[in-house]
Design a protein around this motif. Structure first.
Motif, PDB file in Angstrom:
ATOM      1  N   VAL A 122       1.252   9.438  12.295  1.00  0.00           N
ATOM      2  CA  VAL A 122       0.797   8.060  12.117  1.00  0.00           C
ATOM      3  C   VAL A 122      -0.605   7.875  12.696  1.00  0.00           C
ATOM      4  O   VAL A 122      -1.385   7.058  12.198  1.00  0.00           O
ATOM      5  N   GLN A 123      -0.955   8.641  13.717  1.00  0.00           N
ATOM      6  CA  GLN A 123      -2.324   8.585  14.234  1.00  0.00           C
ATOM      7  C   GLN A 123      -3.314   9.030  13.162  1.00  0.00           C
ATOM      8  O   GLN A 123      -4.374   8.425  12.989  1.00  0.00           O
ATOM      9  N   TRP A 124      -2.955  10.088  12.452  1.00  0.00           N
ATOM     10  CA  TRP A 124      -3.840  10.574  11.381  1.00  0.00           C
ATOM     11  C   TRP A 124      -3.941   9.520  10.284  1.00  0.00           C
ATOM     12  O   TRP A 124      -5.034   9.195   9.831  1.00  0.00           O
ATOM     13  N   LEU A 125      -2.801   8.975   9.862  1.00  0.00           N
ATOM     14  CA  LEU A 125      -2.804   7.982   8.789  1.00  0.00           C
ATOM     15  C   LEU A 125      -3.590   6.746   9.196  1.00  0.00           C
ATOM     16  O   LEU A 125      -4.377   6.196   8.412  1.00  0.00           O
ATOM     17  N   TYR A 126      -3.407   6.313  10.431  1.00  0.00           N
ATOM     18  CA  TYR A 126      -4.113   5.143  10.959  1.00  0.00           C
ATOM     19  C   TYR A 126      -5.626   5.329  10.865  1.00  0.00           C
ATOM     20  O   TYR A 126      -6.364   4.394  10.552  1.00  0.00           O
ATOM     21  N   SER A 127      -6.060   6.549  11.125  1.00  0.00           N
ATOM     22  CA  SER A 127      -7.504   6.824  11.107  1.00  0.00           C
ATOM     23  C   SER A 127      -8.077   6.826   9.691  1.00  0.00           C
ATOM     24  O   SER A 127      -9.289   6.710   9.512  1.00  0.00           O
ATOM     25  N   GLN A 128      -7.202   6.951   8.696  1.00  0.00           N
ATOM     26  CA  GLN A 128      -7.660   7.027   7.313  1.00  0.00           C
ATOM     27  C   GLN A 128      -7.682   5.679   6.607  1.00  0.00           C
ATOM     28  O   GLN A 128      -8.609   5.372   5.856  1.00  0.00           O
ATOM     29  N   VAL A 129      -6.651   4.872   6.803  1.00  0.00           N
ATOM     30  CA  VAL A 129      -6.468   3.680   5.978  1.00  0.00           C
ATOM     31  C   VAL A 129      -7.155   2.454   6.576  1.00  0.00           C
ATOM     32  O   VAL A 129      -7.401   2.375   7.782  1.00  0.00           O
ATOM     33  N   GLU A 130      -7.448   1.503   5.700  1.00  0.00           N
ATOM     34  CA  GLU A 130      -8.022   0.228   6.105  1.00  0.00           C
ATOM     35  C   GLU A 130      -6.999  -0.883   5.875  1.00  0.00           C
ATOM     36  O   GLU A 130      -6.013  -0.710   5.150  1.00  0.00           O
ATOM     37  N   VAL A 131      -7.246  -2.029   6.500  1.00  0.00           N
ATOM     38  CA  VAL A 131      -6.485  -3.226   6.175  1.00  0.00           C
ATOM     39  C   VAL A 131      -6.685  -3.523   4.687  1.00  0.00           C
ATOM     40  O   VAL A 131      -7.764  -3.297   4.145  1.00  0.00           O
ATOM     41  N   ASN A 132      -5.641  -3.984   4.049  1.00  0.00           N
ATOM     42  CA  ASN A 132      -5.575  -4.280   2.605  1.00  0.00           C
ATOM     43  C   ASN A 132      -5.217  -3.067   1.757  1.00  0.00           C
ATOM     44  O   ASN A 132      -5.154  -3.171   0.530  1.00  0.00           O
ATOM     45  N   THR A 133      -4.941  -1.923   2.373  1.00  0.00           N
ATOM     46  CA  THR A 133      -4.472  -0.773   1.612  1.00  0.00           C
ATOM     47  C   THR A 133      -3.110  -1.087   0.990  1.00  0.00           C
ATOM     48  O   THR A 133      -2.196  -1.499   1.704  1.00  0.00           O
ATOM     49  N   PRO A 134      -2.951  -0.903  -0.319  1.00  0.00           N
ATOM     50  CA  PRO A 134      -1.659  -1.166  -0.964  1.00  0.00           C
ATOM     51  C   PRO A 134      -0.588  -0.166  -0.517  1.00  0.00           C
ATOM     52  O   PRO A 134      -0.881   1.010  -0.292  1.00  0.00           O
ATOM     53  N   VAL A 135       0.640  -0.664  -0.409  1.00  0.00           N
ATOM     54  CA  VAL A 135       1.784   0.169  -0.038  1.00  0.00           C
ATOM     55  C   VAL A 135       2.929  -0.121  -1.011  1.00  0.00           C
ATOM     56  O   VAL A 135       3.353  -1.267  -1.145  1.00  0.00           O
ATOM     57  N   ILE A 136       3.399   0.909  -1.680  1.00  0.00           N
ATOM     58  CA  ILE A 136       4.533   0.791  -2.593  1.00  0.00           C
ATOM     59  C   ILE A 136       5.749   1.395  -1.905  1.00  0.00           C
ATOM     60  O   ILE A 136       5.714   2.551  -1.458  1.00  0.00           O
ATOM     61  N   ILE A 137       6.825   0.627  -1.802  1.00  0.00           N
ATOM     62  CA  ILE A 137       8.079   1.134  -1.239  1.00  0.00           C
ATOM     63  C   ILE A 137       9.133   1.106  -2.335  1.00  0.00           C
ATOM     64  O   ILE A 137       9.349   0.069  -2.973  1.00  0.00           O
ATOM     65  N   THR A 138       9.784   2.232  -2.550  1.00  0.00           N
ATOM     66  CA  THR A 138      10.737   2.338  -3.644  1.00  0.00           C
ATOM     67  C   THR A 138      11.834   3.336  -3.305  1.00  0.00           C
ATOM     68  O   THR A 138      11.759   4.044  -2.291  1.00  0.00           O
ATOM     69  N   SER A 139      12.842   3.407  -4.154  1.00  0.00           N
ATOM     70  CA  SER A 139      13.852   4.465  -4.117  1.00  0.00           C
ATOM     71  C   SER A 139      13.844   5.097  -5.499  1.00  0.00           C
ATOM     72  O   SER A 139      14.204   4.439  -6.475  1.00  0.00           O
ATOM     73  N   SER A 140      13.415   6.337  -5.585  1.00  0.00           N
ATOM     74  CA  SER A 140      13.194   6.940  -6.895  1.00  0.00           C
ATOM     75  C   SER A 140      13.458   8.439  -6.873  1.00  0.00           C
ATOM     76  O   SER A 140      13.271   9.098  -5.856  1.00  0.00           O
ATOM     77  N   LYS A 141      13.884   8.956  -8.030  1.00  0.00           N
ATOM     78  CA  LYS A 141      14.046  10.403  -8.201  1.00  0.00           C
ATOM     79  C   LYS A 141      12.781  11.035  -8.785  1.00  0.00           C
ATOM     80  O   LYS A 141      12.715  12.246  -8.963  1.00  0.00           O
TER      81      LYS A 141
END
Length: 236
Positions: A122-141
């Motif tokens: 999460v430290q790595w991800l935090y350093s990459q993304v900005e506020v307003n980055t879209p996030v899709i949450i799903t359950s999919s095959k």
């Protein structure tokens, strides 16, 4: 100390997909799949909401207000990075992608609704993304690229297998730098092995602390943090 990051626009072609069916998180940048991480999600399917959301705040060392645990404490179940989501009409204070102080919980259905990651990840991800980055949450095959396409994103390149990209699998030794070293230093310090600072640089102080820890655990005291030492420290 709690740090709130000022809002900034997400980069073009930057988004995140979380697939609850596999408990994996994919990070895309420039419309390409960059990395895939293992995550923990809700204990029940309904706990982690599905849909299209955005990261609305970024917080370093968010306190765990429920039990009055300060940010940055090894006992804080939120880890040291918080990426708040505007899910279910909330504004980044209820649902989030965040770290965790129990690395064994990552990969399972364990949370009250948040998405848990290894602290290093999460430290790595935090350093990459900005506020307003879209996030899709799903359950999919389906694959991450297929999920992206179904949500209107044109992606390029082939999928990156999760097994090939864990950020925490590298060996840490003298000369290493970055968030993984910071997390190592934080854990060692919390266990009473001073690294002479938590700066993300694996120097003589960190090497000495590692050797002392290894000796105490009857491991090979070579100052190199490989899989065995990581396991003993509770790192992944």
């Amino acid at each position: 100390m709690v740090l709130f990051e000022a809002p900034a626009m997400a980069a073009s072609g930057e988004f995140i997909i979380i697939n609850k069916s596999t408990n994996q998180l994919a990070y895309y940048n420039n419309s390409k799949l960059v990395k895939v991480f293992k995550v923990g999600t809700g204990r029940k399917a309904s706990y982690t909401p599905e849909g299209k959301f955005k990261i609305v705040n970024k917080i370093v060392n968010r306190p765990y207000y429920k039990d009055k645990i300060p940010g940055g404490s090894p006992k804080n179940p939120l880890g040291n990075r918080w990426l708040g989501l505007n899910a279910n009409g909330t504004w980044g204070t209820t649902y989030a992608i965040h770290g965790n102080n129990n690395s064994k919980s990552i990969g399972g259905y364990v949370s009250g609704g948040c998405i848990r990651m290894y602290n290093n990840d999460v430290q790595w991800l935090y350093s990459q993304v900005e506020v307003n980055t879209p996030v899709i949450i799903t359950s999919s095959k389906n694959s991450f690229n297929a999920i992206a396409a179904a949500n209107g994103y044109k992606v390029t390149g082939s999928a990156v297998p999760a097994a090939s990209v864990p950020t925490t699998s590298t060996i840490l030794k003298k000369g290493s730098k970055g968030p993984a070293v910071k997390e190592l230093q934080r854990v060692l310090t919390s266990k009473g092995y001073s690294t002479n600072g938590i700066d993300g640089v694996f120097g003589p102080g960190t090497e000495a602390a590692v050797k002392k820890f290894q000796k105490a655990k009857k491991l090979k005291a070579d100052g190199v943090v490989g899989p065995t030492t990581k396991k003993a420290l509770g790192l992944k």
